[in-house]
Design an enzyme around this catalytic site. Structure first.
Site, PDB file in Angstrom:
ATOM      1  CG  ASP A 130      -1.927   1.141   1.195  1.00 17.22           C
ATOM      2  OD1 ASP A 130      -1.786   2.052   0.362  1.00 17.22           O
ATOM      3  OD2 ASP A 130      -2.854   1.117   2.022  1.00 17.22           O
TER       4      ASP A 130
ATOM      5  CG  HIS B 201      -0.660   5.674   4.908  1.00 18.29           C
ATOM      6  ND1 HIS B 201      -1.580   5.925   5.895  1.00 18.29           N
ATOM      7  CD2 HIS B 201      -1.355   5.107   3.876  1.00 18.29           C
ATOM      8  CE1 HIS B 201      -2.777   5.517   5.484  1.00 18.29           C
ATOM      9  NE2 HIS B 201      -2.661   5.018   4.273  1.00 18.29           N
TER      10      HIS B 201
ATOM     11  CB  ILE C 111      -2.781   8.713   9.604  1.00 16.42           C
ATOM     12  CG1 ILE C 111      -3.316   8.360   8.200  1.00 16.42           C
ATOM     13  CG2 ILE C 111      -3.234  10.102  10.025  1.00 16.42           C
ATOM     14  CD1 ILE C 111      -4.837   8.313   8.118  1.00 16.42           C
TER      15      ILE C 111
ATOM     16  N   GLY D  59      -4.689   2.025   7.947  1.00 13.55           N
ATOM     17  CA  GLY D  59      -5.712   1.306   8.698  1.00 13.55           C
ATOM     18  C   GLY D  59      -5.461  -0.188   8.714  1.00 13.55           C
TER      19      GLY D  59
END
Length: 282
Positions: free
Chosen positions: A186, A191, A206, A209
């Site tokens: 990903d 990120h 961040i 998830g």
């Protein structure tokens, strides 16, 4: 332009992916395995002798996110809402995977509210045809509601009990956790890219998830499976708040008659980042 009928009827080609034991060990490192000294099970996921795969690795062995563009969702308003994984057998530590992807359903929450897209990926061993796993992702497309479709029923998720958790485990992350995890597939700049994160409304990048999901899966493996991930038959949860590299994740569990309920919080600020979690063992 997004079309409900076109999106739901679209056929996606089967694809084949290969991964190695090194990829399996890299994934384990990416979800924080080995960061604590008191983990007797870490070696099972970091060493080729007796290696096991963490079940949540099914989300990256056949990584594919271009479908979001192909059905013309507004990518600036897409949020990963829920994730479910059913393991029909333990994930091999290496091999060739054949994936079948489809849009299973789309629910209309109304103009200005958005749509919920259920995206399903079936994983098979490419050589034998053995069914390995079913991944079901729920994506909240905030910019694509109001097309006149049904509002539900959206698959329900099991709430956690209204009592103190039976036990918990705190898992640390490093400041470069997202940079390590993204090597498993990903590459979303949210990120790692400070400017991109700010444009999305965050003061810093961040953590993915699905990285948090992987951390929770491993924490559950430690607490509920005596370190043996092959015992996991099904796991699901809802993403509820952002989590940042460098924070610690507190995974709380409740043992029930037919499942283990769980949730995860950002330790130190008591923000629930994963909620309505369910774990079913073999």
């Amino acid at each position: 332009m997004f079309s409900y009928d076109t999106a739901l009827s679209r056929r996606f080609p089967e694809r084949e992916f290969s991964y190695t034991e090194s990829d399996t060990m890299l994934y384990a490192l990416g979800v924080g395995v080995g960061l604590t000294k008191d983990d007797p099970y870490a070696i099972r996921y970091l060493y080729e002798k007796g290696l096991q795969a963490i079940p949540s690795q099914t989300t990256v062995v056949a990584w594919e996110d271009t479908w979001l563009e192909k059905i013309e969702l507004d990518l600036t308003k897409v949020v990963h809402g829920e994730q479910r994984i059913t393991l029909h057998q333990p994930l091999p530590t290496s091999g060739r995977i054949r994936s079948q992807f489809r849009i299973r359903d789309i629910f209309d929450k109304g103009a200005g509210k958005g749509a919920i897209v259920l995206a399903e990926t079936q994983l098979f061993d490419a050589a034998s045809g053995t069914h390995i796993a079913t991944n079901l992702s729920s994506v909240f497309a905030r910019g694509n509601g109001g097309f006149g479709g049904q509002a539900g029923p959206v698959p329900p998720m099991h709430p956690v009990p209204d009592r103190v958790a039976d036990t918990f485990l705190v898992s640390p992350t490093t400041s470069n956790q997202a940079a390590l995890y993204r090597l498993s597939g990903d590459r979303n700049p949210l990120h790692i890219d400070q400017g991109f994160a700010e444009s999305a409304g965050f003061d810093r990048p961040i953590l993915h998830g699905l990285c948090i999901f992987g951390m929770a899966t491993y924490a559950l493996t430690r607490m509920a499976c005596e370190g043996d991930a092959s015992r996991i038959a099904h796991i699901e949860m809802r993403f509820s708040a952002p989590f940042f590299p460098g924070e610690s994740l507190r995974t709380e569990i409740w043992t029930e008659a037919d499942r283990i309920a769980f949730r995860c919080l950002a330790e130190g600020r008591d923000a629930v980042v994963l909620d309505r979690g369910s774990l079913i063992l073999r």
